[in-house]
Motif scaffolding. Structure first.
Motif, PDB file in Angstrom:
ATOM      1  N   VAL A  45      35.388  92.576  52.623  1.00 19.41           N
ATOM      2  CA  VAL A  45      35.998  93.578  52.971  1.00 19.41           C
ATOM      3  C   VAL A  45      36.956  93.498  54.195  1.00 19.41           C
ATOM      4  CG1 VAL A  45      35.841  96.022  53.773  1.00 19.41           C
ATOM      5  CG2 VAL A  45      34.376  95.271  51.872  1.00 19.41           C
ATOM      6  N   THR A  46      36.303  92.577  54.983  1.00 18.17           N
ATOM      7  CA  THR A  46      37.147  92.170  56.159  1.00 18.17           C
ATOM      8  C   THR A  46      38.217  91.354  55.577  1.00 18.17           C
ATOM      9  OG1 THR A  46      35.118  92.384  57.666  1.00 18.17           O
ATOM     10  CG2 THR A  46      37.036  90.800  58.361  1.00 18.17           C
ATOM     11  N   ALA A  47      38.054  90.489  55.005  1.00 23.46           N
ATOM     12  CA  ALA A  47      39.283  89.548  54.413  1.00 23.46           C
ATOM     13  C   ALA A  47      40.447  90.384  53.796  1.00 23.46           C
ATOM     14  CB  ALA A  47      38.631  88.565  53.535  1.00 23.46           C
ATOM     15  N   GLN A  48      39.896  91.410  52.810  1.00 23.25           N
ATOM     16  CA  GLN A  48      40.835  92.190  52.154  1.00 23.25           C
ATOM     17  C   GLN A  48      41.630  93.023  53.143  1.00 23.25           C
ATOM     18  OE1 GLN A  48      38.293  94.104  49.475  1.00 23.25           O
ATOM     19  NE2 GLN A  48      37.863  92.388  48.374  1.00 23.25           N
ATOM     20  N   SER A  49      41.011  93.394  54.130  1.00 24.57           N
ATOM     21  CA  SER A  49      41.725  94.202  55.408  1.00 24.57           C
ATOM     22  C   SER A  49      42.793  93.270  55.946  1.00 24.57           C
ATOM     23  CB  SER A  49      40.807  94.899  56.086  1.00 24.57           C
ATOM     24  OG  SER A  49      40.171  93.945  57.045  1.00 24.57           O
ATOM     25  N   ILE A  50      42.459  92.208  56.133  1.00 29.16           N
ATOM     26  CA  ILE A  50      43.478  91.364  56.886  1.00 29.16           C
ATOM     27  C   ILE A  50      44.521  91.119  56.051  1.00 29.16           C
ATOM     28  CG2 ILE A  50      43.787  89.001  57.676  1.00 29.16           C
ATOM     29  CD1 ILE A  50      40.619  88.937  58.482  1.00 29.16           C
ATOM     30  N   MET A  51      44.393  91.017  54.554  1.00 31.11           N
ATOM     31  CA  MET A  51      45.488  90.706  53.520  1.00 31.11           C
ATOM     32  C   MET A  51      46.374  92.025  53.632  1.00 31.11           C
ATOM     33  SD  MET A  51      45.610  87.724  52.561  1.00 31.11           S
ATOM     34  CE  MET A  51      46.651  87.864  50.874  1.00 31.11           C
ATOM     35  N   GLY A  52      45.754  93.214  53.948  1.00 29.18           N
ATOM     36  CA  GLY A  52      46.498  94.540  53.564  1.00 29.18           C
ATOM     37  C   GLY A  52      46.240  95.070  52.084  1.00 29.18           C
ATOM     38  N   LEU A  53      44.853  94.428  51.645  1.00 29.26           N
ATOM     39  CA  LEU A  53      44.866  94.739  50.273  1.00 29.26           C
ATOM     40  C   LEU A  53      44.041  96.166  50.004  1.00 29.26           C
ATOM     41  CD1 LEU A  53      43.888  91.237  48.980  1.00 29.26           C
ATOM     42  CD2 LEU A  53      46.056  92.385  48.652  1.00 29.26           C
ATOM     43  N   LEU A  54      43.399  96.738  51.160  1.00 32.70           N
ATOM     44  CA  LEU A  54      42.495  97.897  50.823  1.00 32.70           C
ATOM     45  C   LEU A  54      43.493  99.221  50.563  1.00 32.70           C
ATOM     46  CD1 LEU A  54      39.730  97.206  53.476  1.00 32.70           C
ATOM     47  CD2 LEU A  54      39.620  97.009  50.998  1.00 32.70           C
ATOM     48  N   ASP A  55      42.987 100.066  49.658  1.00 35.13           N
ATOM     49  CA  ASP A  55      44.118 101.156  49.385  1.00 35.13           C
ATOM     50  C   ASP A  55      43.481 102.284  50.243  1.00 35.13           C
ATOM     51  OD1 ASP A  55      45.322 103.361  48.249  1.00 35.13           O
ATOM     52  OD2 ASP A  55      45.142 102.522  46.023  1.00 35.13           O
ATOM     53  N   ASP A  60      39.125 104.744  55.130  1.00 29.81           N
ATOM     54  CA  ASP A  60      39.829 104.873  56.518  1.00 29.81           C
ATOM     55  C   ASP A  60      39.566 103.418  57.217  1.00 29.81           C
ATOM     56  OD1 ASP A  60      40.259 107.660  55.995  1.00 29.81           O
ATOM     57  OD2 ASP A  60      38.220 108.103  56.199  1.00 29.81           O
ATOM     58  N   ILE A  61      40.631 103.315  57.871  1.00 30.78           N
ATOM     59  CA  ILE A  61      40.460 101.827  58.721  1.00 30.78           C
ATOM     60  C   ILE A  61      41.038 102.174  60.420  1.00 30.78           C
ATOM     61  CG2 ILE A  61      41.560  99.633  59.014  1.00 30.78           C
ATOM     62  CD1 ILE A  61      42.149  99.132  56.038  1.00 30.78           C
ATOM     63  N   SER A  62      40.145 101.905  61.026  1.00 34.55           N
ATOM     64  CA  SER A  62      40.623 101.965  62.625  1.00 34.55           C
ATOM     65  C   SER A  62      40.427 100.666  63.137  1.00 34.55           C
ATOM     66  CB  SER A  62      39.892 103.001  63.132  1.00 34.55           C
ATOM     67  OG  SER A  62      38.479 102.841  63.492  1.00 34.55           O
ATOM     68  N   GLY A  63      41.015 100.789  64.316  1.00 32.55           N
ATOM     69  CA  GLY A  63      41.061  99.301  65.088  1.00 32.55           C
ATOM     70  C   GLY A  63      42.328  98.594  65.008  1.00 32.55           C
ATOM     71  N   GLU A  64      42.394  97.316  65.370  1.00 27.81           N
ATOM     72  CA  GLU A  64      43.672  96.401  65.178  1.00 27.81           C
ATOM     73  C   GLU A  64      43.205  95.041  64.502  1.00 27.81           C
ATOM     74  OE1 GLU A  64      46.076  97.270  69.274  1.00 27.81           O
ATOM     75  OE2 GLU A  64      44.362  95.876  69.314  1.00 27.81           O
ATOM     76  N   THR A  73      47.342  96.784  60.405  1.00 26.23           N
ATOM     77  CA  THR A  73      47.122  98.037  60.228  1.00 26.23           C
ATOM     78  C   THR A  73      48.070  99.041  60.245  1.00 26.23           C
ATOM     79  OG1 THR A  73      46.200  98.578  62.311  1.00 26.23           O
ATOM     80  CG2 THR A  73      44.602  97.631  60.959  1.00 26.23           C
ATOM     81  N   GLN A  74      48.947  98.848  60.811  1.00 23.57           N
ATOM     82  CA  GLN A  74      50.116  99.688  61.083  1.00 23.57           C
ATOM     83  C   GLN A  74      51.528  99.259  60.157  1.00 23.57           C
ATOM     84  OE1 GLN A  74      49.896 102.360  63.263  1.00 23.57           O
ATOM     85  NE2 GLN A  74      47.997 101.453  63.508  1.00 23.57           N
ATOM     86  N   MET A  75      51.191  98.375  59.187  1.00 21.92           N
ATOM     87  CA  MET A  75      52.211  97.928  58.339  1.00 21.92           C
ATOM     88  C   MET A  75      52.105  98.973  57.053  1.00 21.92           C
ATOM     89  SD  MET A  75      51.904  93.885  58.599  1.00 21.92           S
ATOM     90  CE  MET A  75      52.252  92.895  59.833  1.00 21.92           C
ATOM     91  N   ASP A  76      53.410  99.226  56.553  1.00 17.46           N
ATOM     92  CA  ASP A  76      53.623  99.774  55.151  1.00 17.46           C
ATOM     93  C   ASP A  76      53.570  98.692  54.094  1.00 17.46           C
ATOM     94  OD1 ASP A  76      56.194  98.659  55.026  1.00 17.46           O
ATOM     95  OD2 ASP A  76      57.253 100.442  55.610  1.00 17.46           O
ATOM     96  N   GLU A  77      53.607  99.211  53.001  1.00 19.26           N
ATOM     97  CA  GLU A  77      53.337  98.497  51.782  1.00 19.26           C
ATOM     98  C   GLU A  77      54.434  97.375  51.862  1.00 19.26           C
ATOM     99  OE1 GLU A  77      51.431  96.508  49.052  1.00 19.26           O
ATOM    100  OE2 GLU A  77      50.486  97.919  49.980  1.00 19.26           O
ATOM    101  N   ASP A  78      55.636  97.773  52.008  1.00 20.84           N
ATOM    102  CA  ASP A  78      56.673  96.742  51.849  1.00 20.84           C
ATOM    103  C   ASP A  78      56.720  95.612  52.875  1.00 20.84           C
ATOM    104  OD1 ASP A  78      57.948  98.207  49.975  1.00 20.84           O
ATOM    105  OD2 ASP A  78      59.363  99.087  51.237  1.00 20.84           O
ATOM    106  N   LYS A  79      56.240  95.982  54.016  1.00 21.48           N
ATOM    107  CA  LYS A  79      55.849  95.050  54.896  1.00 21.48           C
ATOM    108  C   LYS A  79      54.904  94.119  54.758  1.00 21.48           C
ATOM    109  CE  LYS A  79      56.233  92.904  59.309  1.00 21.48           C
ATOM    110  NZ  LYS A  79      57.483  92.042  59.439  1.00 21.48           N
ATOM    111  N   LEU A  80      53.650  94.648  54.237  1.00 22.31           N
ATOM    112  CA  LEU A  80      52.555  94.053  53.728  1.00 22.31           C
ATOM    113  C   LEU A  80      52.813  93.079  52.801  1.00 22.31           C
ATOM    114  CD1 LEU A  80      49.816  96.809  53.688  1.00 22.31           C
ATOM    115  CD2 LEU A  80      49.904  94.982  55.443  1.00 22.31           C
ATOM    116  N   ALA A  81      53.778  93.249  51.676  1.00 23.45           N
ATOM    117  CA  ALA A  81      54.140  92.517  50.803  1.00 23.45           C
ATOM    118  C   ALA A  81      55.007  91.262  51.154  1.00 23.45           C
ATOM    119  CB  ALA A  81      54.977  93.415  49.458  1.00 23.45           C
ATOM    120  N   SER A  82      55.736  91.380  52.316  1.00 23.55           N
ATOM    121  CA  SER A  82      56.591  90.650  52.962  1.00 23.55           C
ATOM    122  C   SER A  82      55.616  89.314  53.579  1.00 23.55           C
ATOM    123  CB  SER A  82      57.612  91.004  53.757  1.00 23.55           C
ATOM    124  OG  SER A  82      56.894  91.443  55.171  1.00 23.55           O
TER     125      SER A  82
END
Length: 265
Positions: A45-55, A60-64, A73-82
């Motif tokens: 789950v930690t790995a998936q959060s670093i990749m921005g893969l959690l829906d 809910d995700i908090s922290g940095e 954690t502040q990126m939108d989907e377009d930024k995550l895809a990039s």
């Protein structure tokens, strides 16, 4: 610093307890950092959060999660895809499940590059073959033309690694990459991973439940239990002088004299 995880909390709406409960750790430039724990400890789950893969609709995700200076954690989907495949890539546990059986291997290695660049078909082909050669696939031009079912598990995992390193990401996450492989092939994949780190300086987060593997591969290790990092430090120090009861139990549970091949460099 490639990665800084600060007070990360992850709670799925379908569960009572948090899957990740306020963890913090770093991955330095050029290092292989181990993240160890049993199934359900929160590693993947930690790995998936670093990749921005959690829906975010389901958790809910908090922290940095600061990756190369930016908070995932502040990126939108377009930024995550990039950033996926370019800044950060991931190698999953089961290559048979991760690869599309209907698409030739070479085309799947090309996918991330095609998303992030304007290379011609010829350039993509050359890059894909080069990446497969980096992953030590013999006859990469032939492997390029094959379908996943035509490859062994070890070859498929090398193809997955080739796809992940094709653009030489800043951070490579490997989530139990040898679990589905036999002991001999495990040793080969671990040697490949170590070589990629040494030759290209790719920083890595290596996730495993196998402490023997982590001891051989990782200079520093964080031990995770029930969503919490209970111990962290120099890998050898943790093995020789564990301080947390959970770490002591994990080390005591390692079979003696078994899996030696897996520990070879």
């Amino acid at each position: 610093m490639i990665l800084q995880v600060n007070d990360l909390h992850i709670k799925f709406h379908s569960r009572q307890e948090e899957a990740v409960r306020g963890i913090s750790f770093n991955v330095e430039q050029g290092e292989i950092k181990g993240l160890v724990g049993e199934s359900g400890s929160g590693k993947s789950v930690t790995a998936q959060s670093i990749m921005g893969l959690l829906d975010r609709r389901f958790c809910d995700i908090s922290g940095e999660i600061i990756l190369c200076g930016e908070d995932v954690t502040q990126m939108d989907e377009d930024k995550l895809a990039s950033i996926r495949g370019k800044t950060v890539s991931m190698v999953f546990q089961d290559p048979f499940a991760a690869m599309n059986p209907l698409i030739k291997v070479g085309k799947q290695v090309e996918e991330s590059m095609a998303l992030h660049s304007k290379m011609t078909k010829e350039q993509l082909y050359e890059k894909a073959v080069s990446a497969m050669a980096m992953a030590e696939l013999s006859q990469p031009e032939e492997v390029y033309k094959r379908y996943p079912f035509e490859l062994s598990g070890g070859m498929l995992q090398r193809a997955m690694i080739a796809s992940a390193i094709a653009q030489k990401p800043e951070l490579l996450i490997l989530d139990e990459p040898t679990t589905a492989l036999d002991v001999t092939i495990q040793a080969q994949i671990l040697k490949l991973v170590k070589g990629l780190n040494e030759k290209y300086g790719i920083s890595m987060l290596f996730i495993s439940h196998n402490l023997n593997v982590v001891r051989k591969l990782c200079s520093k290790t964080a031990v995770m239990e029930h969503g919490v990092i209970v111990e962290e430090g120099n890998t050898e120090e943790i093995f020789n002088n564990p301080t947390h009861p959970y770490t002591k139990r994990l080390i005591a549970a390692i079979p003696r004299g078994i899996g030696g091949s897996e520990n070879e460099k």
